[in-house]
Design a protein around this motif. Structure first.
Motif, PDB file in Angstrom:
ATOM      1  N   ASN A  36      91.373 108.456  12.152  1.00  0.00           N
ATOM      2  CA  ASN A  36      89.890 107.216  12.605  1.00  0.00           C
ATOM      3  C   ASN A  36      90.427 106.616  14.262  1.00  0.00           C
ATOM      4  N   GLY A  37      89.875 106.698  16.367  1.00  0.00           N
ATOM      5  CA  GLY A  37      89.546 106.370  16.578  1.00  0.00           C
ATOM      6  C   GLY A  37      91.151 106.606  17.335  1.00  0.00           C
ATOM      7  N   ALA A  38      91.747 107.639  17.207  1.00  0.00           N
ATOM      8  CA  ALA A  38      92.811 108.110  17.726  1.00  0.00           C
ATOM      9  C   ALA A  38      92.466 109.095  19.316  1.00  0.00           C
ATOM     10  N   GLY A  39      91.292 109.439  19.089  1.00  0.00           N
ATOM     11  CA  GLY A  39      91.003 109.878  20.662  1.00  0.00           C
ATOM     12  C   GLY A  39      89.618 111.582  19.923  1.00  0.00           C
ATOM     13  N   LYS A  40      90.349 111.634  18.849  1.00  0.00           N
ATOM     14  CA  LYS A  40      89.733 113.102  19.200  1.00  0.00           C
ATOM     15  C   LYS A  40      88.261 113.351  19.561  1.00  0.00           C
ATOM     16  N   THR A  41      87.598 113.270  19.313  1.00  0.00           N
ATOM     17  CA  THR A  41      86.055 112.749  19.288  1.00  0.00           C
ATOM     18  C   THR A  41      85.596 112.900  20.973  1.00  0.00           C
ATOM     19  N   THR A  42      86.834 112.083  21.921  1.00  0.00           N
ATOM     20  CA  THR A  42      86.352 111.850  23.377  1.00  0.00           C
ATOM     21  C   THR A  42      86.990 112.783  23.793  1.00  0.00           C
ATOM     22  N   LEU A  43      88.017 113.839  23.459  1.00  0.00           N
ATOM     23  CA  LEU A  43      88.393 114.862  23.859  1.00  0.00           C
ATOM     24  C   LEU A  43      87.762 116.442  23.586  1.00  0.00           C
TER      25      LEU A  43
HETATM   26  N1  LIG Z   1      81.424 105.299  24.039  1.00  0.00           N
HETATM   27  C1  LIG Z   1      82.559 104.505  24.016  1.00  0.00           C
HETATM   28  N2  LIG Z   1      82.211 103.491  24.542  1.00  0.00           N
HETATM   29  C2  LIG Z   1      83.596 102.432  24.305  1.00  0.00           C
HETATM   30  N3  LIG Z   1      84.610 102.918  23.416  1.00  0.00           N
HETATM   31  C3  LIG Z   1      84.466 103.996  23.222  1.00  0.00           C
HETATM   32  C4  LIG Z   1      83.610 104.829  23.201  1.00  0.00           C
HETATM   33  N4  LIG Z   1      83.447 106.171  22.406  1.00  0.00           N
HETATM   34  C5  LIG Z   1      85.273 105.780  22.202  1.00  0.00           C
HETATM   35  N5  LIG Z   1      85.524 104.924  22.254  1.00  0.00           N
HETATM   36  C6  LIG Z   1      87.287 104.252  22.122  1.00  0.00           C
HETATM   37  O1  LIG Z   1      87.668 105.511  21.963  1.00  0.00           O
HETATM   38  C7  LIG Z   1      89.003 105.063  21.112  1.00  0.00           C
HETATM   39  C8  LIG Z   1      88.524 106.923  20.224  1.00  0.00           C
HETATM   40  O2  LIG Z   1      87.176 107.352  19.711  1.00  0.00           O
HETATM   41  P1  LIG Z   1      87.532 108.702  19.623  1.00  0.00           P
HETATM   42  O3  LIG Z   1      87.346 109.464  19.731  1.00  0.00           O
HETATM   43  O4  LIG Z   1      85.824 108.250  18.927  1.00  0.00           O
HETATM   44  O5  LIG Z   1      88.031 108.466  17.915  1.00  0.00           O
HETATM   45  P2  LIG Z   1      88.410 109.841  16.717  1.00  0.00           P
HETATM   46  O6  LIG Z   1      87.625 110.726  17.176  1.00  0.00           O
HETATM   47  O7  LIG Z   1      89.366 110.453  17.412  1.00  0.00           O
HETATM   48  O8  LIG Z   1      88.081 109.320  15.515  1.00  0.00           O
HETATM   49  C9  LIG Z   1      88.423 104.230  19.893  1.00  0.00           C
HETATM   50  O9  LIG Z   1      89.280 103.322  20.002  1.00  0.00           O
HETATM   51  C10 LIG Z   1      87.018 104.766  20.721  1.00  0.00           C
HETATM   52  O10 LIG Z   1      86.496 103.209  19.902  1.00  0.00           O
END
Ligand SMILES: Nc1ncnc2c1ncn2[C@@H]1O[C@H](COP(=O)(O)OP(=O)(O)O)[C@@H](O)[C@H]1O
Ligand SMILES: [Mg+2]
Lengths: 331, 298
Positions: A36-43
């Motif tokens: 969790n929080g690795a950046g998966k959703t961001t990618l």
């Molecule tokens: N819109 C956003 N604003 C601020 N921080 C974000 C946002 N989206 C993600 N983050 C941060 O970026 C990091 C990666 O998040 P995310 O990609 O959601 O991880 P995962 O999907 O792997 O759990 C986390 O620390 C999260 O808190």
């Protein structure tokens, strides 16, 4: 089919992605594995044109996600981490709506919706409002919505998080089936087993950085070998550790809670026999003893020094709620 | 659309026996793999006509939602009905407006107030869509970028038509009458709805900018409150102190209330009607692009 080169993204001080590279060949499943929080959703959001990277390039089928987002959108199907379907609409209405928004003529949108409902086993529930659906049904509907456009590239963000084991197996079978038909899949997961089972190629990310990449077997071979696992009575733990110290060819891992010792070995059979001999001589009878292939959990532990659960308690997500920025009430 | 590569006959890129070989070929060079080359990808533009079709798809979705949650519509009408009762029977007796019976003064004002309050639902609705992720789905589709907002505002306009007609019925029940003929009455309703529609774009921007639907509700009402109460909706602005009058006289809600009143009850129409239309179009011209930009940005 999917190419990511040097992609970075920060949210204020949080470095969500740091110089990430990835290349997914056509017709394969790419696993993106990380806690969790690795950046998966961001990618995922960058690839789905929902978010612009700070640096680097991302392309789908050779098309840059920033330069020509609309073409990219016509090539991809996205099923997000939380089911993005309309609660008030029925399952069928949701799918037809998405089909229409993919520019399908109305009759075709209806046919596609019907197909998707059948494939995902939602025919009976098709005319019920989605708010009466279970979490698993919503997920399936969401996946269905990502399929009505017949995408070449399917992006699945934690498709089985929060699903019961049976539904998860169904989902796996379904994803394999899609890939057999030529779809390219990017799948994020926190479950090592899931990546192991499904993915042709795995990228492990942690705190926004790629820490390993390769096939499941390649990653496992980083540990070099099979493992001997010995479980003993708690009182025997220290003694067992001592007598086994000369066995195998690597540093043993000791799980004190479960009184379990894991030893990497180079020559599995002779090493196992050696272990048996020293245990017998010391008069220790293990509760359990065996030889096993390393799991991706072992890989993660070896790569980061942490288990995947260390980061946080990782509460299972409540359905239909998005954690990013907002925590509003669902419609 | 023939340009869409997701055509019905080609579900996915055909897998050829060469695919496994292609899979292992390095792709980092950026050269398209053989499989890519077999099915060239055409650039997909959103055609002009798409905005209309897409907006209608979204509007339909929102109207289904409204129809399936009638309780929301009931709540939306209870409030203006309360205002009618309150001002007609409680405060009305002590409010003096020259040259017109108070109920005939009040109901045109209430009609304007109703469409303005109704427009705030655009903010709440969009914010809900953001929260539950469906906006992300829309954003990932090859659809027109403005259509989500256009569809939402159109659905809210339709909803406003209902509520306004209901208010006319309620008004009639408490003694309101149209005294200026049928056509001006219809124009009056149109003008009120036009203002409501244009204001919806302000609330679209608000809905996209706040973190959750609760904030959308609040943030929507904050600007509306002074505009509705420092206006000629409930009473003549002449009774207000000078500094307030200066504001109240020129602001869009006063203009709209005056225009609707003149259209339904008689009196000079042109100035207020012109100003109402100008205000509405100006609001639309400023806020629609801002809202769309905000939506694009994500
Ligand atoms: N819109 C956003 N604003 C601020 N921080 C974000 C946002 N989206 C993600 N983050 C941060 O970026 C990091 C990666 O998040 P995310 O990609 O959601 O991880 P995962 O999907 O792997 O759990 C986390 O620390 C999260 O808190
Ligand atoms: Mg995530």
């Amino acid at each position: 089919m999917i190419e990511v080169e040097g992609v970075s993204k920060s949210f204020g001080p949080t470095k969500a992605l740091v110089d990430v590279d990835m290349s997914v060949p056509i017709g394969t499943i790419q696993g993106l594995l990380g806690p969790n929080g690795a950046g998966k959703t961001t990618l995922v959001r960058i690839l789905a044109t929902l978010l612009a990277p700070d640096a680097g390039r991302a392309r789908i089928a050779g098309i840059d996600v920033r330069q020509d987002p609309n073409t990219v959108r016509s090539l991809i199907g996205l099923a997000g981490q939380y089911a993005a379907v309309d609660e008030t609409l029925t399952g069928r209405e949701n799918l037809v709506m998405v089909g229409r928004l993919y520019r399908l003529a109305s009759p075709l949108a209806k046919t596609r919706a019907e197909e998707a409902l059948e494939r995902l086993g939602l025919v009976e529930a098709a005319d019920r409002p989605v708010k009466t659906y279970s979490g698993g049904m919503r997920r399936r509907l969401d996946l269905g919505a990502s399929l009505v456009g017949r995408p070449r590239v399917l992006i699945l963000d934690e498709p089985t998080t929060g699903l019961d084991p049976r539904t998860r197996l169904d989902m796996w079978a379904f994803i394999r089936d899609l890939v057999a038909q030529g779809t390219t899949v990017l799948l994020t997961t926190q479950y090592l087993e899931e990546a192991d089972q499904l993915a042709d190629h795995i990228v492990v990310i942690d705190r926004g950085k790629v820490i390993a990449a390769g096939t499941s077997d390649e990653l496992k071979s980083r540990l070099g070998s099979d493992l001997i696992e010995v479980e003993v009575a708690e009182s025997d733990l220290d003694r067992t550790t001592a007598v086994l110290s000369d066995v195998g060819c690597g540093k043993a891992t000791i799980d004190e809670v479960r009184a379990r010792i894991t030893i990497p070995v180079c020559d599995p059979v002779p090493d196992l026999m050696a272990a048996l001999r020293v245990l017998d001589k010391a008069g220790i009878t293990p509760k359990d003893l065996g030889l096993r292939r390393p799991s991706l959990d072992d890989v993660f532990l070896a790569l980061t020094g942490r288990t995947t659960g260390d980061e946080d308690s990782d509460a299972p997500p409540t359905t239909g709620r998005r954690s990013r920025q907002r925590a509003g009430t669902p419609a | 659309m023939s340009v869409t590569p997701t055509s019905p006959t080609s579900p996915t890129t055909p897998t050829s026996p060469t695919t496994p070989a292609a899979s292992t070929a390095p792709t980092a060079s950026g050269a398209p793999s053989p499989a890519d080359a077999m099915t060239p990808i055409q650039s997909v533009r959103v055609p002009r006509s798409a905005i209309f079709v897409d907006a209608m798809v979204i509007a339909k979705r929102n109207l289904i939602r409204i129809a399936r949650t009638p309780q929301l519509l009931v709540f939306a009408t209870i409030q203006p009905v309360m205002f009618v009762l309150l001002f007609r029977y409680v405060f009305g007796g002590s409010i003096n407006v020259p040259g017109i019976s108070y109920v005939d003064y009040l109901i045109p004002g209430i009609i304007v107030q109703t469409v303005v309050f109704g427009a705030t639902s655009t903010a709440v609705g969009l914010s809900q869509d953001m929260s539950n992720g469906i906006i992300d789905r829309f954003r990932s589709l090859p659809m027109s970028r403005s259509a989500v907002l256009a569809g939402r505002t159109i659905a809210d306009l339709v909803r406003n038509v209902f509520v306004v007609l209901l208010m006319v019925v309620v008004g009639t029940a408490v003694g309101f009458r149209f005294h200026n003929g049928f056509i001006p009455a219809v124009v009056a309703i149109f003008v009120a709805l036009l203002l409501g529609y244009c204001l919806s774009w302000v609330f679209a921007l608000i809905g996209l900018s706040v973190p959750d639907p609760e904030s959308a509700q609040l943030a929507g009402f904050l600007p509306i409150f002074p505009l509705v109460f420092a206006s000629s909706v409930f009473t003549s602005v002449k009774s207000m102190p000078g500094w307030l009058q200066a504001f109240a006289k020129v602001q869009p809600i006063t203009r709209a209330a005056n225009a609707v009143r003149a259209l339904t009850e008689g009196g000079p129409i042109a100035t207020d009607l012109t100003w109402t239309i100008l205000w509405s179009l100006a609001i639309l011209a400023v806020f629609a692009p801002l809202a769309v930009r905000r939506y694009r940005k994500g």
